[in-house]
Design a protein around this motif. Sequence first.
Motif, PDB file in Angstrom:
ATOM      1  N   VAL A   1      46.521  33.120  37.785  1.00  0.00           N
ATOM      2  CA  VAL A   1      45.985  33.892  38.906  1.00  0.00           C
ATOM      3  C   VAL A   1      46.831  35.153  39.072  1.00  0.00           C
ATOM      4  O   VAL A   1      48.061  35.078  39.154  1.00  0.00           O
ATOM      5  CB  VAL A   1      45.995  33.079  40.214  1.00  0.00           C
ATOM      6  N   VAL A   2      46.164  36.297  39.113  1.00  0.00           N
ATOM      7  CA  VAL A   2      46.834  37.587  39.289  1.00  0.00           C
ATOM      8  C   VAL A   2      46.174  38.293  40.467  1.00  0.00           C
ATOM      9  O   VAL A   2      44.943  38.258  40.609  1.00  0.00           O
ATOM     10  CB  VAL A   2      46.728  38.453  38.015  1.00  0.00           C
ATOM     11  N   THR A   3      46.982  38.922  41.310  1.00  0.00           N
ATOM     12  CA  THR A   3      46.445  39.683  42.445  1.00  0.00           C
ATOM     13  C   THR A   3      46.916  41.129  42.365  1.00  0.00           C
ATOM     14  O   THR A   3      48.014  41.416  41.885  1.00  0.00           O
ATOM     15  CB  THR A   3      46.887  39.082  43.789  1.00  0.00           C
ATOM     16  N   VAL A   4      46.058  42.020  42.841  1.00  0.00           N
ATOM     17  CA  VAL A   4      46.396  43.440  42.973  1.00  0.00           C
ATOM     18  C   VAL A   4      46.000  43.859  44.384  1.00  0.00           C
ATOM     19  O   VAL A   4      44.841  43.704  44.776  1.00  0.00           O
ATOM     20  CB  VAL A   4      45.668  44.313  41.933  1.00  0.00           C
ATOM     21  N   SER A   5      46.955  44.365  45.141  1.00  0.00           N
ATOM     22  CA  SER A   5      46.696  44.840  46.490  1.00  0.00           C
ATOM     23  C   SER A   5      47.125  46.290  46.610  1.00  0.00           C
ATOM     24  O   SER A   5      47.696  46.857  45.678  1.00  0.00           O
ATOM     25  CB  SER A   5      47.437  43.972  47.515  1.00  0.00           C
TER      26      SER A   5
ATOM     27  N   HIS B   1      41.303  35.530  37.910  1.00  0.00           N
ATOM     28  CA  HIS B   1      41.885  34.429  37.136  1.00  0.00           C
ATOM     29  C   HIS B   1      41.660  34.687  35.657  1.00  0.00           C
ATOM     30  O   HIS B   1      40.686  35.342  35.245  1.00  0.00           O
ATOM     31  CB  HIS B   1      41.358  33.061  37.592  1.00  0.00           C
ATOM     32  N   VAL B   2      42.606  34.173  34.866  1.00  0.00           N
ATOM     33  CA  VAL B   2      42.651  34.465  33.438  1.00  0.00           C
ATOM     34  C   VAL B   2      42.996  33.188  32.686  1.00  0.00           C
ATOM     35  O   VAL B   2      43.299  32.151  33.282  1.00  0.00           O
ATOM     36  CB  VAL B   2      43.685  35.575  33.132  1.00  0.00           C
ATOM     37  N   GLU B   3      42.971  33.257  31.370  1.00  0.00           N
ATOM     38  CA  GLU B   3      43.241  32.088  30.540  1.00  0.00           C
ATOM     39  C   GLU B   3      44.639  31.525  30.804  1.00  0.00           C
ATOM     40  O   GLU B   3      45.566  32.271  31.138  1.00  0.00           O
ATOM     41  CB  GLU B   3      43.110  32.447  29.063  1.00  0.00           C
ATOM     42  N   PRO B   4      44.801  30.199  30.660  1.00  0.00           N
ATOM     43  CA  PRO B   4      46.116  29.590  30.878  1.00  0.00           C
ATOM     44  C   PRO B   4      47.193  30.256  30.027  1.00  0.00           C
ATOM     45  O   PRO B   4      46.993  30.521  28.840  1.00  0.00           O
ATOM     46  CB  PRO B   4      45.899  28.131  30.444  1.00  0.00           C
ATOM     47  N   GLY B   5      48.314  30.535  30.657  1.00  0.00           N
ATOM     48  CA  GLY B   5      49.456  31.085  29.937  1.00  0.00           C
ATOM     49  C   GLY B   5      49.412  32.569  29.666  1.00  0.00           C
ATOM     50  O   GLY B   5      50.318  33.098  29.015  1.00  0.00           O
TER      51      GLY B   5
ATOM     52  N   VAL C   1      49.705  50.514  44.444  1.00  0.00           N
ATOM     53  CA  VAL C   1      49.223  49.156  44.191  1.00  0.00           C
ATOM     54  C   VAL C   1      50.422  48.219  44.096  1.00  0.00           C
ATOM     55  O   VAL C   1      51.527  48.633  43.739  1.00  0.00           O
ATOM     56  CB  VAL C   1      48.391  49.071  42.890  1.00  0.00           C
ATOM     57  N   GLU C   2      50.174  46.964  44.405  1.00  0.00           N
ATOM     58  CA  GLU C   2      51.159  45.908  44.245  1.00  0.00           C
ATOM     59  C   GLU C   2      50.542  44.826  43.373  1.00  0.00           C
ATOM     60  O   GLU C   2      49.473  44.309  43.688  1.00  0.00           O
ATOM     61  CB  GLU C   2      51.589  45.340  45.595  1.00  0.00           C
ATOM     62  N   ILE C   3      51.219  44.505  42.287  1.00  0.00           N
ATOM     63  CA  ILE C   3      50.701  43.559  41.295  1.00  0.00           C
ATOM     64  C   ILE C   3      51.547  42.299  41.348  1.00  0.00           C
ATOM     65  O   ILE C   3      52.785  42.370  41.397  1.00  0.00           O
ATOM     66  CB  ILE C   3      50.772  44.178  39.886  1.00  0.00           C
TER      67      ILE C   3
ATOM     68  N   ASP D   1      51.894  38.041  39.901  1.00  0.00           N
ATOM     69  CA  ASP D   1      51.471  36.815  39.237  1.00  0.00           C
ATOM     70  C   ASP D   1      51.484  35.728  40.307  1.00  0.00           C
ATOM     71  O   ASP D   1      52.536  35.270  40.739  1.00  0.00           O
ATOM     72  CB  ASP D   1      52.434  36.466  38.101  1.00  0.00           C
ATOM     73  N   ALA D   2      50.296  35.348  40.772  1.00  0.00           N
ATOM     74  CA  ALA D   2      50.175  34.384  41.867  1.00  0.00           C
ATOM     75  C   ALA D   2      49.867  32.975  41.373  1.00  0.00           C
ATOM     76  O   ALA D   2      49.442  32.117  42.157  1.00  0.00           O
ATOM     77  CB  ALA D   2      49.088  34.848  42.837  1.00  0.00           C
ATOM     78  N   THR D   3      50.100  32.709  40.089  1.00  0.00           N
ATOM     79  CA  THR D   3      49.751  31.417  39.507  1.00  0.00           C
ATOM     80  C   THR D   3      50.482  30.272  40.196  1.00  0.00           C
ATOM     81  O   THR D   3      49.917  29.197  40.406  1.00  0.00           O
ATOM     82  CB  THR D   3      50.070  31.408  38.005  1.00  0.00           C
ATOM     83  N   ASP D   4      51.747  30.479  40.565  1.00  0.00           N
ATOM     84  CA  ASP D   4      52.506  29.408  41.202  1.00  0.00           C
ATOM     85  C   ASP D   4      52.062  29.152  42.639  1.00  0.00           C
ATOM     86  O   ASP D   4      52.361  28.098  43.208  1.00  0.00           O
ATOM     87  CB  ASP D   4      53.999  29.746  41.189  1.00  0.00           C
ATOM     88  N   ALA D   5      51.359  30.104  43.240  1.00  0.00           N
ATOM     89  CA  ALA D   5      50.973  29.975  44.645  1.00  0.00           C
ATOM     90  C   ALA D   5      49.523  29.551  44.831  1.00  0.00           C
ATOM     91  O   ALA D   5      49.195  28.942  45.858  1.00  0.00           O
ATOM     92  CB  ALA D   5      51.222  31.296  45.380  1.00  0.00           C
ATOM     93  N   TYR D   6      48.641  29.866  43.860  1.00  0.00           N
ATOM     94  CA  TYR D   6      47.214  29.602  44.028  1.00  0.00           C
ATOM     95  C   TYR D   6      46.639  28.885  42.807  1.00  0.00           C
ATOM     96  O   TYR D   6      47.032  29.155  41.667  1.00  0.00           O
ATOM     97  CB  TYR D   6      46.442  30.901  44.282  1.00  0.00           C
ATOM     98  N   ALA D   7      45.699  27.999  43.089  1.00  0.00           N
ATOM     99  CA  ALA D   7      45.013  27.232  42.044  1.00  0.00           C
ATOM    100  C   ALA D   7      43.532  27.598  42.048  1.00  0.00           C
ATOM    101  O   ALA D   7      42.945  27.839  43.099  1.00  0.00           O
ATOM    102  CB  ALA D   7      45.182  25.734  42.281  1.00  0.00           C
ATOM    103  N   VAL D   8      42.942  27.603  40.866  1.00  0.00           N
ATOM    104  CA  VAL D   8      41.510  27.891  40.727  1.00  0.00           C
ATOM    105  C   VAL D   8      40.744  26.580  40.610  1.00  0.00           C
ATOM    106  O   VAL D   8      41.152  25.665  39.881  1.00  0.00           O
ATOM    107  CB  VAL D   8      41.246  28.766  39.485  1.00  0.00           C
ATOM    108  N   VAL D   9      39.649  26.493  41.330  1.00  0.00           N
ATOM    109  CA  VAL D   9      38.748  25.340  41.274  1.00  0.00           C
ATOM    110  C   VAL D   9      37.332  25.876  41.150  1.00  0.00           C
ATOM    111  O   VAL D   9      36.981  26.877  41.790  1.00  0.00           O
ATOM    112  CB  VAL D   9      38.883  24.472  42.545  1.00  0.00           C
ATOM    113  N   PHE D  10      36.512  25.232  40.328  1.00  0.00           N
ATOM    114  CA  PHE D  10      35.108  25.614  40.201  1.00  0.00           C
ATOM    115  C   PHE D  10      34.247  24.599  40.933  1.00  0.00           C
ATOM    116  O   PHE D  10      34.435  23.381  40.791  1.00  0.00           O
ATOM    117  CB  PHE D  10      34.676  25.675  38.739  1.00  0.00           C
TER     118      PHE D  10
END
Length: 328
Positions: free
Chosen positions: A56-60, A112-116, A134-136, A138-147
């Motif tokens: 998970v990546v965020t850009v604000s 969201h992007v491919e694992p790793g 912009v602020e970039i 890596d939010a992978t440790d904070a957020y999980a993706v669910v479908f």
Amino acid sequence: MTTVTTYRSPLLDRLPGAVPADGVDAGVAAHYGDLFREQRALAAGQGFVDLSHRGVVTVSGPERLSWLHLLLTQHVSALPAQQATEALILSPHGHIEHALYLVDDGATTWMHVEPGTAGELVAYLQKMKFFAQVEIADATDAYAVVFAPAGSTPPPAAAVRQLPYGYDLFLPREEFADALAVADSGPTAGIWAYEALRVEAHRPRLGFETDHRTIPHELGWLESAVHLNKGCYRGQETVARVHNLGRPPRRLVFLHLDGSEESLPAHGDPIRLAADGPDGRPVGFVTTAVRHHELGPIALGLVKRNTAVDATLLAGTVAASQDVVVEP
């Protein structure tokens, strides 16, 4: 390059029957004991799929969309809040490097992007930041993706990508397991069921349908991830040239596999013309092979553009007929 992780979803230990996946999807469940039941549930708009191994990546920041517009193949400078889209990042030669699935909530762009691969993507974005506001992260440790499939009732989420076929949910990691456990979301489905429906829908996946020289035209990504009437971005020259000539070197095909075979062809197995036999010269390779609850064994593959559309093929050693996904 994909980074190997040791991630393990808490749902593997909390939900009965969970069987861990392997390879790039390690860390989440392959299935929960009944692959076809899980597929049927998703197709009926029930259940959810744990995709918490994805990055998970965020850009604000106030310039996030105009800045991303300069880097991505997609037109996002005026992307409405809560409208989902997908985009690619290409190499200077037009080869696919990243596939991004994103939504903007009005303040932050979530993807969201491919694992790793989140770390590599963030490193590239940071390098291209220059003086943009912009602020970039890596939010992978904070957020999980669910479908969650269309028709289901998703639990509350920080951001939701609403798609024609369902939702991608970005849930805080400390809450996502509990949120799903109490949600009236129906049967849990593993990544194998999700992949079977992806193959049925002819949706390409980075690292499966792509290799180091794949261009968007070969996979049908021009329709969903590339905007042909926007300003310059890295790799645009290749996109425009191949689009104008109409001659991508390879094309994606959908394969109906011989159901009498016990095993499925593996990723990378050669595709040959059946008329040439198992020792013939390869015309492509298998990208993803799955077992579908209605269609039986099916697969996606990449073949040379000039491979006859009515030719019977061998996927590895398995006989296969083809449906055209990308016109030659």
